[in-house]
Design a protein around this motif. Structure first.
Motif, PDB file in Angstrom:
ATOM      1  N   ASN A  30       0.784  -1.155   0.067  1.00 49.05           N
ATOM      2  CA  ASN A  30       0.028  -0.064   0.138  1.00 49.05           C
ATOM      3  C   ASN A  30       0.854   1.369  -0.113  1.00 49.05           C
ATOM      4  OD1 ASN A  30      -2.108  -1.569  -0.112  1.00 49.05           O
ATOM      5  ND2 ASN A  30      -2.520  -1.636   2.220  1.00 49.05           N
ATOM      6  N   ALA A  31       2.010   0.999   0.199  1.00 47.29           N
ATOM      7  CA  ALA A  31       3.095   2.364   0.367  1.00 47.29           C
ATOM      8  C   ALA A  31       3.248   3.026  -0.858  1.00 47.29           C
ATOM      9  CB  ALA A  31       4.300   1.717   1.038  1.00 47.29           C
ATOM     10  N   GLN A  57      -6.263   2.868   4.419  1.00 45.78           N
ATOM     11  CA  GLN A  57      -6.889   3.230   3.238  1.00 45.78           C
ATOM     12  C   GLN A  57      -8.102   2.735   3.061  1.00 45.78           C
ATOM     13  OE1 GLN A  57      -3.795   1.928   0.157  1.00 45.78           O
ATOM     14  NE2 GLN A  57      -2.328   3.548   0.969  1.00 45.78           N
ATOM     15  N   PRO A  58      -9.112   3.589   2.413  1.00 45.28           N
ATOM     16  CA  PRO A  58     -10.485   3.177   2.242  1.00 45.28           C
ATOM     17  C   PRO A  58     -10.562   1.805   1.487  1.00 45.28           C
ATOM     18  CG  PRO A  58     -10.025   5.186   1.296  1.00 45.28           C
ATOM     19  CD  PRO A  58      -9.017   4.624   2.166  1.00 45.28           C
ATOM     20  N   PRO A  60      -7.769  -0.345  -0.028  1.00 48.21           N
ATOM     21  CA  PRO A  60      -6.312  -0.705  -0.195  1.00 48.21           C
ATOM     22  C   PRO A  60      -6.118  -1.840  -1.111  1.00 48.21           C
ATOM     23  CG  PRO A  60      -7.265  -1.527   1.816  1.00 48.21           C
ATOM     24  CD  PRO A  60      -8.320  -0.694   1.357  1.00 48.21           C
ATOM     25  N   LEU A  61      -4.960  -1.763  -1.595  1.00 50.17           N
ATOM     26  CA  LEU A  61      -4.383  -2.854  -2.228  1.00 50.17           C
ATOM     27  C   LEU A  61      -4.464  -4.274  -1.510  1.00 50.17           C
ATOM     28  CD1 LEU A  61      -3.536  -3.632  -5.205  1.00 50.17           C
ATOM     29  CD2 LEU A  61      -1.204  -3.465  -4.567  1.00 50.17           C
ATOM     30  N   LEU A  62      -3.977  -4.262  -0.592  1.00 52.28           N
ATOM     31  CA  LEU A  62      -4.084  -5.384   0.642  1.00 52.28           C
ATOM     32  C   LEU A  62      -4.597  -4.802   1.790  1.00 52.28           C
ATOM     33  CD1 LEU A  62      -3.594  -8.287   1.186  1.00 52.28           C
ATOM     34  CD2 LEU A  62      -1.302  -7.763   1.641  1.00 52.28           C
ATOM     35  N   PRO A  63      -5.739  -4.999   2.566  1.00 57.64           N
ATOM     36  CA  PRO A  63      -6.499  -4.331   3.497  1.00 57.64           C
ATOM     37  C   PRO A  63      -5.539  -5.127   4.658  1.00 57.64           C
ATOM     38  CG  PRO A  63      -7.832  -5.936   2.789  1.00 57.64           C
ATOM     39  CD  PRO A  63      -6.752  -5.756   1.610  1.00 57.64           C
ATOM     40  N   ALA A  64      -5.383  -4.228   5.781  1.00 57.49           N
ATOM     41  CA  ALA A  64      -4.816  -4.786   7.009  1.00 57.49           C
ATOM     42  C   ALA A  64      -5.685  -5.520   7.875  1.00 57.49           C
ATOM     43  CB  ALA A  64      -4.275  -3.438   8.014  1.00 57.49           C
ATOM     44  N   PRO A  65      -4.872  -6.645   8.626  1.00 62.72           N
ATOM     45  CA  PRO A  65      -6.087  -7.377   9.380  1.00 62.72           C
ATOM     46  C   PRO A  65      -7.005  -6.919  10.248  1.00 62.72           C
ATOM     47  CG  PRO A  65      -3.681  -8.215   9.452  1.00 62.72           C
ATOM     48  CD  PRO A  65      -3.779  -6.820   8.736  1.00 62.72           C
ATOM     49  N   HIS A  66      -6.517  -5.655  10.989  1.00 67.14           N
ATOM     50  CA  HIS A  66      -7.741  -5.092  11.635  1.00 67.14           C
ATOM     51  C   HIS A  66      -8.630  -4.427  10.985  1.00 67.14           C
ATOM     52  CE1 HIS A  66      -4.842  -1.822  10.773  1.00 67.14           C
ATOM     53  NE2 HIS A  66      -6.060  -1.252  10.751  1.00 67.14           N
TER      54      HIS A  66
END
Length: 292
Positions: A30-31, A57-58, A60-66
């Motif tokens: 995502n960076a 990010q609303p 994201p390419l790869l959403p975070a686990p949370h």
């Protein structure tokens, strides 16, 4: 308690490693987009600020686990189970197809296995075709099944259940063939010594010996059945089910929704495999065996 701890510790360790790697790849993937966004608005972010932004990010390419966990929580606990946005609702739609296909696949697999074990010509003629059938990608078969059955006005649950059946019957067939042939030759000779009929040998020797193999193959089959149900929802443009959530998320680039649906499917698969395992333990105990 010690046994439970020994079983849980390796699982939790692997889970922690997966989550840690997930966060690392979230930042890495995502960076670039976040740097581009900062550059467009003329903002210079520190490393820590950049990392924080990549995780919220609303789209994201790869959403975070949370982010995925929050989405799952909001679409399960905070929504009515009858809501079209509830993962429970969509999970139930997929589950109905999964269980129907799993039941038919298990029955079909057992019937084929019994035939193969008792009729030698079936093994030579049918088994190669059964194996060959599993080499055809399910993504190629599913649309054809949907279109053919739709042409004769068969829609809804039945086409999805048939695709689940296609994936689930194979492991049951292979497992049951192995199980029905598992009794030692000495035991079979003993049954002949007792002048046991073919039916008595089958019910009193072959079937009890095949039970562990049956439930082991059913664990694989129920997971495969769930995959079949989800795949079957994709070419139909389904409006309900985990497959429909994946489609909707893909159409609107809602990656968080996609990952939440994947998590829901994984949880559903784990629950189904656990239920089969519990049924295996109960059956084994009822037959006088000692569960593993």
């Amino acid at each position: 308690m010690g046994t439970i701890r020994q079983k849980l510790l390796p699982v939790l360790t692997i889970l922690a490693i997966i989550v840690a790697l997930w966060y690392v790849f979230t930042i890495i993937m995502n960076a670039p987009f976040q740097r581009d966004q900062d550059k467009r608005v003329g903002v210079t972010s520190t490393t820590m600020e950049l990392i924080a932004k990549t995780m919220w990010q609303p789209k994201p390419l790869l959403p975070a686990p949370h982010q995925v966990a929050i989405n799952v929580y909001e679409n399960t606990v905070k929504r009515s189970v009858t809501s079209k946005r509830s993962l429970v609702y969509h999970g139930w739609v997929t589950l109905s197809s999964t269980l129907s296909g799993f039941a038919m696949g298990t029955l079909l697999g057992i019937v084929i296995a019994v035939g193969i074990v008792h009729v030698k010509s079936l093994e030579r003629s049918l088994m190669p075709w059964i194996i060959a059938s599993q080499t055809v990608p399910i993504l190629a078969i599913a649309p054809m099944v949907i279109v053919v059955l739709g042409a004769v006005n068969i829609t809804g649950l039945i086409p999805k259940a048939l695709i689940s059946t296609y994936l689930s019957f194979f492991p049951v067939t292979v497992g049951m063939v192995k199980g029905l042939r598992s009794p030692d030759g000495m035991h079979l000779d003993l049954m002949r010594t007792y002048n046991a009929s073919l039916g008595q040998t089958f019910w009193k020797l072959r079937v009890p010996a095949s039970i562990p193999y049956l439930f082991t193959s059913m664990k694989v089959a129920v997971a495969a059945s769930l995959v079949g149900a989800i795949v079957a929802e994709l070419p139909t443009g389904a409006v309900a089910g985990i497959g429909s959530k994946l489609l909707a998320g893909s159409y609107y680039s809602e990656t968080i929704d996609i990952w939440a649906a994947l998590v829901a499917g994984s949880v559903l698969a784990a629950l189904l495999v656990t239920l089969v395992d519990v049924a295996a333990r109960i059956t084994t105990r009822a037959m006088g065996g000692r569960p593993a």
